[in-house]
Design an enzyme around this catalytic site. Structure first.
Site, PDB file in Angstrom:
ATOM      1  CB  ALA A   1      -3.480   7.455  -7.564  1.00 34.41           C
TER       2      ALA A   1
ATOM      3  N   GLY B   1       0.037   6.588  -4.012  1.00 34.58           N
ATOM      4  CA  GLY B   1      -0.460   7.904  -3.602  1.00 34.58           C
ATOM      5  C   GLY B   1      -0.896   7.932  -2.142  1.00 34.58           C
TER       6      GLY B   1
ATOM      7  CD  GLU C   1       3.311   9.589  -4.403  1.00 35.68           C
ATOM      8  OE1 GLU C   1       2.216   9.202  -4.871  1.00 35.68           O
ATOM      9  OE2 GLU C   1       4.247  10.004  -5.109  1.00 35.68           O
TER      10      GLU C   1
ATOM     11  CD  GLU D   1       3.585   4.792  -7.020  1.00 27.36           C
ATOM     12  OE1 GLU D   1       4.401   4.042  -6.439  1.00 27.36           O
ATOM     13  OE2 GLU D   1       2.976   5.710  -6.436  1.00 27.36           O
TER      14      GLU D   1
HETATM   15  N1  CO8 Z   1      -7.065   1.851  -7.531  1.00 28.03           N
HETATM   16  C1  CO8 Z   1      -8.304   1.414  -7.827  1.00 28.03           C
HETATM   17  N2  CO8 Z   1      -8.885   0.357  -7.202  1.00 28.03           N
HETATM   18  C2  CO8 Z   1      -8.169  -0.273  -6.246  1.00 28.03           C
HETATM   19  C3  CO8 Z   1      -6.868   0.134  -5.893  1.00 28.03           C
HETATM   20  C4  CO8 Z   1      -6.318   1.261  -6.580  1.00 28.03           C
HETATM   21  N3  CO8 Z   1      -5.113   1.759  -6.281  1.00 28.03           N
HETATM   22  N4  CO8 Z   1      -6.417  -0.690  -4.934  1.00 28.03           N
HETATM   23  C5  CO8 Z   1      -7.391  -1.581  -4.682  1.00 28.03           C
HETATM   24  N5  CO8 Z   1      -8.455  -1.329  -5.475  1.00 28.03           N
HETATM   25  C6  CO8 Z   1      -9.719  -2.073  -5.529  1.00 28.03           C
HETATM   26  C7  CO8 Z   1      -9.557  -3.399  -6.244  1.00 28.03           C
HETATM   27  O1  CO8 Z   1      -9.584  -3.235  -7.642  1.00 28.03           O
HETATM   28  C8  CO8 Z   1     -10.742  -4.183  -5.711  1.00 28.03           C
HETATM   29  O2  CO8 Z   1     -11.891  -3.749  -6.384  1.00 28.03           O
HETATM   30  P1  CO8 Z   1     -12.927  -4.857  -6.997  1.00 28.03           P
HETATM   31  O3  CO8 Z   1     -13.481  -5.538  -5.775  1.00 28.03           O
HETATM   32  O4  CO8 Z   1     -13.934  -4.017  -7.708  1.00 28.03           O
HETATM   33  O5  CO8 Z   1     -12.129  -5.768  -7.847  1.00 28.03           O
HETATM   34  C9  CO8 Z   1     -10.835  -3.677  -4.266  1.00 28.03           C
HETATM   35  O6  CO8 Z   1     -10.130  -2.432  -4.223  1.00 28.03           O
HETATM   36  C10 CO8 Z   1     -10.196  -4.622  -3.269  1.00 28.03           C
HETATM   37  O7  CO8 Z   1      -8.872  -4.861  -3.695  1.00 28.03           O
HETATM   38  P2  CO8 Z   1      -8.228  -6.301  -3.874  1.00 28.03           P
HETATM   39  O8  CO8 Z   1      -9.295  -7.296  -4.224  1.00 28.03           O
HETATM   40  O9  CO8 Z   1      -7.081  -6.187  -4.816  1.00 28.03           O
HETATM   41  O10 CO8 Z   1      -7.737  -6.578  -2.377  1.00 28.03           O
HETATM   42  P3  CO8 Z   1      -6.508  -7.476  -1.927  1.00 28.03           P
HETATM   43  O11 CO8 Z   1      -6.631  -7.582  -0.439  1.00 28.03           O
HETATM   44  O12 CO8 Z   1      -6.431  -8.744  -2.698  1.00 28.03           O
HETATM   45  O13 CO8 Z   1      -5.194  -6.620  -2.294  1.00 28.03           O
HETATM   46  C11 CO8 Z   1      -3.861  -4.604  -2.453  1.00 28.03           C
HETATM   47  C12 CO8 Z   1      -4.973  -5.361  -1.694  1.00 28.03           C
HETATM   48  C13 CO8 Z   1      -2.531  -5.328  -2.284  1.00 28.03           C
HETATM   49  C14 CO8 Z   1      -3.799  -3.219  -1.849  1.00 28.03           C
HETATM   50  C15 CO8 Z   1      -4.217  -4.545  -3.964  1.00 28.03           C
HETATM   51  O14 CO8 Z   1      -5.543  -4.060  -4.099  1.00 28.03           O
HETATM   52  C16 CO8 Z   1      -3.324  -3.656  -4.766  1.00 28.03           C
HETATM   53  O15 CO8 Z   1      -2.222  -4.050  -5.120  1.00 28.03           O
HETATM   54  N6  CO8 Z   1      -3.790  -2.427  -5.122  1.00 28.03           N
HETATM   55  C17 CO8 Z   1      -3.075  -1.518  -5.980  1.00 28.03           C
HETATM   56  C18 CO8 Z   1      -1.889  -0.890  -5.282  1.00 28.03           C
HETATM   57  C19 CO8 Z   1      -1.156   0.058  -6.210  1.00 28.03           C
HETATM   58  O16 CO8 Z   1      -0.627  -0.333  -7.226  1.00 28.03           O
HETATM   59  N7  CO8 Z   1      -1.104   1.341  -5.851  1.00 28.03           N
HETATM   60  C20 CO8 Z   1      -0.450   2.352  -6.609  1.00 28.03           C
HETATM   61  C21 CO8 Z   1      -1.442   3.062  -7.496  1.00 28.03           C
HETATM   62  S1  CO8 Z   1      -0.677   4.244  -8.581  1.00 28.03           S
HETATM   63  C22 CO8 Z   1      -0.395   5.586  -7.603  1.00 28.03           C
HETATM   64  O17 CO8 Z   1      -0.744   5.617  -6.479  1.00 28.03           O
HETATM   65  C23 CO8 Z   1       0.327   6.729  -8.255  1.00 28.03           C
HETATM   66  C24 CO8 Z   1       0.171   8.011  -7.472  1.00 28.03           C
HETATM   67  C25 CO8 Z   1       0.509   9.163  -8.379  1.00 28.03           C
HETATM   68  C26 CO8 Z   1      -0.057  10.491  -7.935  1.00 28.03           C
HETATM   69  C27 CO8 Z   1      -1.532  10.602  -7.950  1.00 28.03           C
HETATM   70  C28 CO8 Z   1      -2.099  10.732  -9.348  1.00 28.03           C
HETATM   71  C29 CO8 Z   1      -3.577  10.975  -9.366  1.00 28.03           C
END
Ligand code: CO8
Length: 255
Positions: free
Chosen positions: A63, A106, A109, A129
């Site tokens: 998400a 998400g 999911e 999460e």
């Molecule tokens: N949300 C928002 N932006 C994101 C997300 C995310 N989940 N994942 C990546 N991005 C963005 C980054 O912020 C970055 O943006 P910017 O260039 O503006 O800084 C861009 O995508 C590229 O990402 P990275 O530079 O971080 O790329 P990497 O290759 O270094 O890393 C990863 C990739 C490992 C995927 C890393 O981006 C990461 O850890 N992302 C977050 C993963 C995460 O924690 N996911 C869980 C989110 S919470 C959730 O899903 C709860 C669901 C609940 C139900 C739904 C409710 C609405």
């Protein structure tokens, strides 16, 4: 710009998540567009099955954290951000997730809410999460446990254990793993094959397999029996069995 790119070929609707700049993070606009598209095409006779995909480096990284980070409990409840995830279970036609790269939170999911998952060798599945101070909120704790069992689900939810594509295959989370150059074609071919089959039986078969995850065995078997009887009122049952007997290919009508 559209957040979902849609193409229809061979009776398969391919829906591509289109936020590459954010690793396909699922913001509410994207989720609503995805579910609106699925529902619209679920009612379209030109479509027999769906493939939902992202891009090679990310199916979806969860998400959208930036969208929800400042919400209070009441806001996240009232804004209805999670409810679009619930709409996928009402889609009658089969939905196959074609997953490559990150499939997190998400995103995982969403993939688990589909009926099958075709993964590329680079797919990585997880529920991170816990690293954000929360838990999965769109079915992750429940679907992971049903799919993988308690031991692994606990590790994933409590300690951010991720699964490689091969592990996901071994533990039964995905249907098959293929090289990254072929994962989408493989998912499309699987969907196209299913889309040639008797549409009513496909719809009811999908519903019954999904019911098995939600009901007691004897209740599920009773429901299956009724569904089986019901299909004997369809033209396709007559056509399918006659075609077998006449040694020819059946012509399905979907009724
Ligand atoms: N949300 C928002 N932006 C994101 C997300 C995310 N989940 N994942 C990546 N991005 C963005 C980054 O912020 C970055 O943006 P910017 O260039 O503006 O800084 C861009 O995508 C590229 O990402 P990275 O530079 O971080 O790329 P990497 O290759 O270094 O890393 C990863 C990739 C490992 C995927 C890393 O981006 C990461 O850890 N992302 C977050 C993963 C995460 O924690 N996911 C869980 C989110 S919470 C959730 O899903 C709860 C669901 C609940 C139900 C739904 C409710 C609405």
């Amino acid at each position: 710009m559209s957040l979902i790119l849609t193409e229809i070929k061979d009776r398969v609707a391919l829906l591509r998540l289109n936020r590459p700049e954010a690793m396909n993070a699922l913001n509410s606009a994207l989720m609503i567009e995805l579910m609106d598209t699925l529902e619209r095409l679920d009612a379209d006779d030109a479509v027999g099955a769906f493939v939902v995909t992202g891009e090679a480096r990310a199916f979806a990284a969860g998400a959208d954290i930036k969208e929800m980070m400042d919400y209070s409990s009441t806001e996240i409840l009232l804004k209805g951000h999670i409810s679009p995830f619930d709409r996928i279970k009402l889609i009658g036609k089969p939905v196959i997730a074609a997953v490559s790269g990150w499939c997190l939170g998400g995103g995982n999911e969403l993939a688990m809410s589909c009926d099958m998952i075709v993964a590329s060798e680079s797919a990585r599945f997880g529920q991170p999460e816990i690293t954000l101070g929360v838990i999965p909120g769109a079915g992750g704790t429940q679907r992971l446990t049903r799919s993988l069992g308690k031991a692994l689900a606990m590790e994933m939810v409590l300690n951010n254990r991720t699964l490689s594509a091969e592990e996901a295959l071994r533990f039964g989370l995905v249907n098959r793993v293929v090289p990254v150059e072929r994962f989408l074609d493989e998912a499309l071919a699987l969907a196209a094959e299913i889309a040639t089959r008797a549409p009513l039986a496909v719809r009811i078969g999908k519903e019954m397999v999904n019911r098995a995850l939600e009901t007691h065995l004897s209740d599920g078997i009773a429901e299956e029996r009724q569904a089986f009887y019901f299909l004997f009122s369809s033209e396709d049952q007559k056509e399918g069995m006659r075609a077998f007997n006449e040694k020819r290919k059946p012509q399905w009508k979907g009724k």
